[in-house]
Design a protein around this motif. Structure first.
Motif, mmCIF file in Angstrom:
data_model
loop_
_atom_site.group_PDB
_atom_site.id
_atom_site.type_symbol
_atom_site.label_atom_id
_atom_site.label_comp_id
_atom_site.label_asym_id
_atom_site.label_seq_id
_atom_site.Cartn_x
_atom_site.Cartn_y
_atom_site.Cartn_z
ATOM 1 N N ARG A 176 0.820 -1.214 0.000
ATOM 2 C CA ARG A 176 0.000 0.000 0.000
ATOM 3 C C ARG A 176 0.853 1.263 0.000
ATOM 4 O O ARG A 176 0.415 2.314 -0.504
ATOM 5 N N GLN A 177 2.064 1.199 0.515
ATOM 6 C CA GLN A 177 2.879 2.409 0.590
ATOM 7 C C GLN A 177 3.200 2.993 -0.786
ATOM 8 O O GLN A 177 3.456 4.187 -0.921
ATOM 9 N N GLU A 178 3.187 2.167 -1.798
ATOM 10 C CA GLU A 178 3.496 2.643 -3.147
ATOM 11 C C GLU A 178 2.395 3.546 -3.700
ATOM 12 O O GLU A 178 2.652 4.428 -4.515
ATOM 13 N N THR A 179 1.144 3.298 -3.284
ATOM 14 C CA THR A 179 0.002 4.007 -3.872
ATOM 15 C C THR A 179 -0.731 4.906 -2.889
ATOM 16 O O THR A 179 -1.611 5.669 -3.299
ATOM 17 N N CYS A 180 -0.407 4.819 -1.622
ATOM 18 C CA CYS A 180 -1.097 5.621 -0.612
ATOM 19 C C CYS A 180 -0.839 7.109 -0.863
ATOM 20 O O CYS A 180 0.302 7.516 -1.110
ATOM 21 N N PRO A 181 -1.876 7.962 -0.816
ATOM 22 C CA PRO A 181 -1.652 9.403 -1.012
ATOM 23 C C PRO A 181 -0.618 9.949 -0.029
ATOM 24 O O PRO A 181 -0.556 9.525 1.131
ATOM 25 N N ARG A 182 0.183 10.900 -0.495
ATOM 26 C CA ARG A 182 1.250 11.473 0.326
ATOM 27 C C ARG A 182 0.988 12.949 0.599
ATOM 28 O O ARG A 182 0.342 13.643 -0.186
ATOM 29 N N THR A 183 1.523 13.377 1.713
ATOM 30 C CA THR A 183 1.440 14.776 2.093
ATOM 31 C C THR A 183 2.602 15.074 3.031
ATOM 32 O O THR A 183 3.417 14.199 3.323
ATOM 33 N N LEU A 184 2.694 16.303 3.489
ATOM 34 C CA LEU A 184 3.729 16.638 4.458
ATOM 35 C C LEU A 184 3.342 16.049 5.811
ATOM 36 O O LEU A 184 2.268 16.338 6.338
ATOM 37 N N CYS A 185 4.218 15.220 6.357
ATOM 38 C CA CYS A 185 3.974 14.553 7.636
ATOM 39 C C CYS A 185 5.018 14.987 8.659
ATOM 40 O O CYS A 185 6.171 15.258 8.311
ATOM 41 N N CYS A 186 4.608 15.003 9.913
ATOM 42 C CA CYS A 186 5.539 15.284 11.008
ATOM 43 C C CYS A 186 6.548 14.147 11.140
ATOM 44 O O CYS A 186 7.719 14.382 11.420
ATOM 45 N N GLY A 187 6.087 12.909 10.959
ATOM 46 C CA GLY A 187 6.970 11.760 11.081
ATOM 47 C C GLY A 187 7.135 11.259 12.496
ATOM 48 O O GLY A 187 7.593 10.134 12.711
ATOM 49 N N ASP A 188 6.751 12.077 13.490
ATOM 50 C CA ASP A 188 6.835 11.671 14.888
ATOM 51 C C ASP A 188 5.698 12.323 15.668
ATOM 52 O O ASP A 188 5.913 12.935 16.718
ATOM 53 N N GLY A 209 10.267 15.030 9.810
ATOM 54 C CA GLY A 209 9.245 15.433 8.862
ATOM 55 C C GLY A 209 9.647 15.253 7.415
ATOM 56 O O GLY A 209 10.820 15.143 7.070
ATOM 57 N N GLY A 210 8.630 15.222 6.556
ATOM 58 C CA GLY A 210 8.856 15.113 5.126
ATOM 59 C C GLY A 210 7.600 14.630 4.440
ATOM 60 O O GLY A 210 6.538 14.506 5.047
ATOM 61 N N VAL A 211 7.719 14.356 3.174
ATOM 62 C CA VAL A 211 6.579 13.938 2.360
ATOM 63 C C VAL A 211 6.451 12.420 2.429
ATOM 64 O O VAL A 211 7.319 11.696 1.939
ATOM 65 N N MET A 212 5.364 11.947 3.039
ATOM 66 C CA MET A 212 5.170 10.514 3.268
ATOM 67 C C MET A 212 3.683 10.171 3.177
ATOM 68 O O MET A 212 2.843 11.073 3.128
ATOM 69 N N PRO A 213 3.332 8.879 3.184
ATOM 70 C CA PRO A 213 1.928 8.490 3.175
ATOM 71 C C PRO A 213 1.160 9.110 4.343
ATOM 72 O O PRO A 213 1.626 9.075 5.492
ATOM 73 N N TYR A 214 -0.006 9.650 4.051
ATOM 74 C CA TYR A 214 -0.747 10.456 5.019
ATOM 75 C C TYR A 214 -1.100 9.693 6.301
ATOM 76 O O TYR A 214 -1.205 10.284 7.382
ATOM 77 N N ALA A 215 -1.304 8.383 6.203
ATOM 78 C CA ALA A 215 -1.790 7.613 7.348
ATOM 79 C C ALA A 215 -0.741 7.440 8.436
ATOM 80 O O ALA A 215 -1.076 7.057 9.561
ATOM 81 N N LEU A 216 0.527 7.716 8.138
ATOM 82 C CA LEU A 216 1.581 7.474 9.123
ATOM 83 C C LEU A 216 1.404 8.343 10.361
ATOM 84 O O LEU A 216 1.525 7.870 11.492
ATOM 85 N N ASP A 217 1.138 9.626 10.176
ATOM 86 C CA ASP A 217 0.940 10.506 11.327
ATOM 87 C C ASP A 217 -0.333 10.145 12.084
ATOM 88 O O ASP A 217 -0.375 10.218 13.323
ATOM 89 N N ARG A 266 -4.889 1.238 9.871
ATOM 90 C CA ARG A 266 -4.568 -0.023 10.540
ATOM 91 C C ARG A 266 -3.277 -0.635 10.003
ATOM 92 O O ARG A 266 -2.494 -1.222 10.751
ATOM 93 N N LEU A 267 -3.033 -0.500 8.708
ATOM 94 C CA LEU A 267 -1.760 -0.964 8.162
ATOM 95 C C LEU A 267 -0.594 -0.175 8.756
ATOM 96 O O LEU A 267 0.456 -0.746 9.092
ATOM 97 N N ALA A 268 -0.784 1.137 8.883
ATOM 98 C CA ALA A 268 0.267 1.963 9.478
ATOM 99 C C ALA A 268 0.447 1.646 10.957
ATOM 100 O O ALA A 268 1.567 1.722 11.488
ATOM 101 N N LEU A 269 -0.627 1.284 11.650
ATOM 102 C CA LEU A 269 -0.511 0.844 13.044
ATOM 103 C C LEU A 269 0.342 -0.417 13.141
ATOM 104 O O LEU A 269 1.170 -0.549 14.052
#
Length: 301
Positions: A176-188, A209-217, A266-269
């Motif tokens: 899913r990480q290949e296709t998940c929408p990305r945005t600016l994320c805090c990362g932590d 921080g940086g541009v990553m899949p939105y669900a990570l944050d 849930r995948l990001a969890l």
């Protein structure tokens, strides 16, 4: 007692960095530290300082080019829930930034109101940078964050046992990480890295921080907080987590289908849990138990 505290600091390099940006000597400098255990050495000393000068308090932080690039990007929009940067100074030992001091408490003790406010702030940043043209990120030197993140999770994928439910479910996350929408994320985006200033939640640490899949944050905010503070010293109930998740979804301007959003989180969890098992930071077995249970649920869907 565990938690963050400050100690006086007279380091000449710190004072010189502040003076290079502010144009005046500081009146007082305090270093931010955090106690995370009961041992004598269980204290982290951060390269973050509260500096008094000119009648106000500001934050001085030693960082790197990547975090300064994130602040460059944040500075392209007004009103985002992140500290204002007043200036930066490149020194031999790193890059120093002078930032707004945000008074208030972090989100270690969750309430309904804080869960909703945290969601509003996260969604505001996600909306501003959702699937932005890569050229904008490249211009601010934030475009390699996903590549570094992706390389790390590819290595992590080898950690679960061959053929195990955990290995198979983690592959779903990778795919899913290949296709998940990305945005600016805090990362932590942990509750300890967000401050309620009386009006909104401000995200104060962008070192990852940086541009990553939105669900990570979204996932990181809820992954390590529990009613009994089982892992981190963050209190949050399942009801708080549901409020937060629902509010983020409601506030996203260009959201995926609801079922896809829930699955993305849930995948990001799962990744959050596996990260701590892999890092051997799971003495109680809490993370492995939650990772294996979640893996079974994901594979059964």
């Amino acid at each position: 007692m565990n938690g963050k505290f400050t100690i006086p600091c007279g380091d000449a390099a710190v004072r010189a960095a502040y003076e290079a940006i502010a144009g005046a000597a500081p009146a007082r400098v305090r270093r931010v530290c955090e106690r995370w255990g009961d041992g004598e050495d269980d204290v982290r000393r951060y390269d973050v300082y509260f500096v008094d000068g000119g009648g106000e308090t500001r934050v001085l932080k030693k960082t790197d080019a990547r975090e300064t690039a994130v602040y460059d990007l944040l500075g392209t929009a007004r009103g985002l829930p992140a500290p204002v940067r007043f200036g930066k100074h490149e020194a031999k030992d790193g890059v120093w930034m002078l930032l707004e001091y945000v008074p208030g408490d972090d989100l270690s003790e969750m309430t309904d109101a804080l869960a909703l406010a945290a969601a509003d702030s996260l969604a505001a940043i996600a909306n501003r940078f959702w699937q932005k043209d890569a050229a904008e990120f490249a211009a601010k030197k934030c475009d390699d964050r996903f590549e570094r993140y992706h390389a790390r999770i590819l290595r992590r994928a080898a950690f679960p046992e061959d053929g195990s439910a955990l290995r198979r479910a983690y592959q779903l996350f990778l795919d899913r990480q290949e296709t998940c929408p990305r945005t600016l994320c805090c990362g932590d985006f942990l509750p300890g890295n967000a401050i309620w200033d009386g009006a909104r939640v401000v995200i104060v640490d962008w070192g990852f921080g940086g541009v990553m899949p939105y669900a990570l944050d979204v996932a990181r905010f809820i992954a390590h907080a529990t009613p009994g503070k089982s892992t981190f010293p963050f209190y949050m109930t399942d009801a708080h987590k549901r409020l937060f998740l629902d509010r983020v979804y409601e506030k996203l301007d260009r959201r995926p289908e609801r079922a896809q959003y829930e699955r993305d989180v849930r995948l990001a969890l799962l990744n959050e849990y596996v990260e701590f098992v892999e890092a051997d930071e799971d003495e109680s077995g809490w993370y492995r138990a939650h990772a294996e249970a979640l893996a079974r649920e994901l594979l059964a869907e």
